[in-house]
Design a protein around this motif. Structure first.
Motif, short mmCIF file in Angstrom:
data_model
loop_
_atom_site.label_atom_id
_atom_site.label_comp_id
_atom_site.label_asym_id
_atom_site.label_seq_id
_atom_site.Cartn_x
_atom_site.Cartn_y
_atom_site.Cartn_z
N CYS A 26 0.83 -1.20 0.00
CA CYS A 26 0.00 0.00 0.00
C CYS A 26 0.87 1.26 0.00
O CYS A 26 0.58 2.23 -0.70
N LEU A 27 1.95 1.24 0.78
CA LEU A 27 2.86 2.38 0.82
C LEU A 27 3.55 2.58 -0.53
O LEU A 27 3.63 3.71 -1.03
N ARG A 28 4.02 1.52 -1.12
CA ARG A 28 4.80 1.62 -2.36
C ARG A 28 3.95 1.84 -3.60
O ARG A 28 4.47 2.00 -4.70
N SER A 32 -0.92 7.56 -6.02
CA SER A 32 -1.61 7.33 -7.30
C SER A 32 -0.92 6.24 -8.12
O SER A 32 -0.71 6.36 -9.32
N GLY A 33 -0.56 5.15 -7.45
CA GLY A 33 0.09 4.03 -8.09
C GLY A 33 1.60 4.04 -8.00
O GLY A 33 2.26 3.04 -8.29
N LYS A 34 2.16 5.16 -7.58
CA LYS A 34 3.62 5.28 -7.44
C LYS A 34 4.02 5.17 -5.97
O LYS A 34 3.19 5.20 -5.08
N ASP A 35 5.31 5.07 -5.73
CA ASP A 35 5.85 4.86 -4.39
C ASP A 35 5.68 6.12 -3.54
O ASP A 35 6.13 7.20 -3.92
N ALA A 36 5.03 5.96 -2.39
CA ALA A 36 4.79 7.10 -1.48
C ALA A 36 5.74 7.09 -0.29
O ALA A 36 5.54 7.85 0.66
N THR A 37 6.78 6.26 -0.34
CA THR A 37 7.66 6.10 0.81
C THR A 37 8.27 7.43 1.27
O THR A 37 8.33 7.73 2.46
N GLU A 38 8.73 8.23 0.32
CA GLU A 38 9.41 9.48 0.67
C GLU A 38 8.43 10.52 1.22
O GLU A 38 8.84 11.43 1.94
N ARG A 39 7.17 10.37 0.91
CA ARG A 39 6.16 11.34 1.34
C ARG A 39 5.67 11.10 2.75
O ARG A 39 5.33 12.04 3.48
N GLU A 40 5.64 9.84 3.17
CA GLU A 40 5.02 9.48 4.44
C GLU A 40 6.04 9.39 5.57
O GLU A 40 7.15 8.90 5.36
N ASP A 41 5.66 9.82 6.76
CA ASP A 41 6.54 9.64 7.92
C ASP A 41 6.13 8.45 8.77
O ASP A 41 6.87 8.02 9.65
N ASP A 42 4.93 7.90 8.54
CA ASP A 42 4.50 6.67 9.19
C ASP A 42 4.18 5.66 8.09
O ASP A 42 3.17 5.79 7.40
N PRO A 43 5.04 4.65 7.88
CA PRO A 43 4.89 3.78 6.72
C PRO A 43 3.70 2.83 6.77
O PRO A 43 3.36 2.23 5.74
N ASP A 44 3.05 2.69 7.92
CA ASP A 44 1.98 1.71 8.05
C ASP A 44 0.58 2.27 7.88
O ASP A 44 -0.38 1.51 7.69
N LEU A 46 -1.14 4.01 5.61
CA LEU A 46 -1.90 3.80 4.38
C LEU A 46 -2.51 2.40 4.36
O LEU A 46 -3.69 2.22 4.05
N GLY A 47 -1.69 1.41 4.71
CA GLY A 47 -2.19 0.04 4.73
C GLY A 47 -3.26 -0.19 5.77
O GLY A 47 -4.19 -0.97 5.56
N LEU A 48 -3.14 0.50 6.90
CA LEU A 48 -4.13 0.35 7.95
C LEU A 48 -5.46 1.00 7.58
O LEU A 48 -6.50 0.66 8.16
N ILE A 49 -5.45 1.90 6.62
CA ILE A 49 -6.68 2.51 6.12
C ILE A 49 -7.27 1.69 4.97
O ILE A 49 -8.46 1.35 4.97
N ILE A 140 -7.34 -2.86 -5.55
CA ILE A 140 -6.22 -3.64 -6.07
C ILE A 140 -4.99 -2.73 -6.15
O ILE A 140 -5.10 -1.58 -6.56
N ASP A 141 -3.86 -3.25 -5.73
CA ASP A 141 -2.57 -2.57 -5.90
C ASP A 141 -1.52 -3.63 -6.18
O ASP A 141 -1.46 -4.65 -5.49
N LEU A 142 -0.70 -3.36 -7.19
CA LEU A 142 0.40 -4.25 -7.55
C LEU A 142 1.69 -3.47 -7.62
O LEU A 142 1.71 -2.36 -8.16
N LEU A 143 2.76 -4.04 -7.08
CA LEU A 143 4.07 -3.45 -7.26
C LEU A 143 4.48 -3.54 -8.73
O LEU A 143 3.95 -4.35 -9.49
#
Length: 210
Positions: A26-28, A32-44, A46-49, A140-143
């Motif tokens: 979910c984070l990666r 909008s389908g791209k990696d959000a790692t650099e944007r988020e300070d809590d990596p979990d 997005l997935g918890l939502i 649905i989300d795919l790496l």
């Protein structure tokens, strides 16, 4: 029952021990389908939502894509949208919200994952009358490694068939307005954009009959 996609990729039921993998996918894919790692300070968050509660509350319709490197995608369905929203409102979000500071409603002051903290403390459940013909919904989300292999199409068809057998007469999805690739993908599965003044403008709703 799952699906073998070949090349070391397969679809299987999502389990409780997959939660860390769901959060990672979910984070990666969270921008909008791209990696959000650099944007988020809590990596979990997005997935918890957007991911983990579907495995918790609708395990029969929750699947992960396994690849050579482990979990690399997920596909979720929920046949009864108001039902799962009620469970999330009553049981899922309140405990999460209790451990998060409220960043307040002023978006200009938000930083990092403040938008997600706000979303958890003030969850938005969109299911107006115009969506009632499409009572199921999904995600649905795919790496990147799992894209372009037919996995998304076959996986979505598998979940949609399960939802249909469960009695759902239609399905809706929320898609980022800027994610044209996702919108094109859903159109090939029979979805079309639904426009109505009662629907939020910050997201695009796509619907199909089942």
């Amino acid at each position: 029952m799952g699906l073998d996609f070949g090349g070391g990729y397969r679809l299987r039921a999502a389990l409780a021990e997959d939660h860390a993998g769901l959060n990672m996918v979910c984070l990666r894919t969270g921008d909008s389908g791209k990696d959000a790692t650099e944007r988020e300070d809590d990596p979990d968050l997005l997935g918890l939502i957007y991911a983990v509660p579907y495995q918790v509350y609708e395990p029969d319709f929750a699947f992960v894509v396994d690849g050579p490197n482990g979990v690399c995608g997920y596909i979720f369905g929920a046949p009864d949208t108001p039902g799962i929203y009620a469970k999330m409102a009553a049981d899922w979000f309140p405990p999460l919200a209790a451990r998060l500071a409220d960043p307040g409603p002023d978006e200009s002051r938000w930083q990092g994952s403040d938008w997600a903290r706000y979303a958890i403390r003030h969850p938005e459940f969109v299911y107006p009358d115009v969506l009632h013909r499409y009572p199921a919904h999904g995600h649905i989300d795919l790496l990147e490694e799992a894209r372009g292999r037919g996995i998304g199409r076959r996986g979505m068809e598998h979940v949609m068939a399960k939802l249909r057998r469960a009695g759902a007469t239609g399905m809706h999805l929320q898609v980022s307005p800027v994610n044209r690739g996702a919108q094109s993908f859903y159109r090939k599965l029979g979805f079309e954009v639904l426009k109505d003044e009662v629907l939020p403008r910050h997201t695009t709703f796509m619907v199909t009959g089942l």
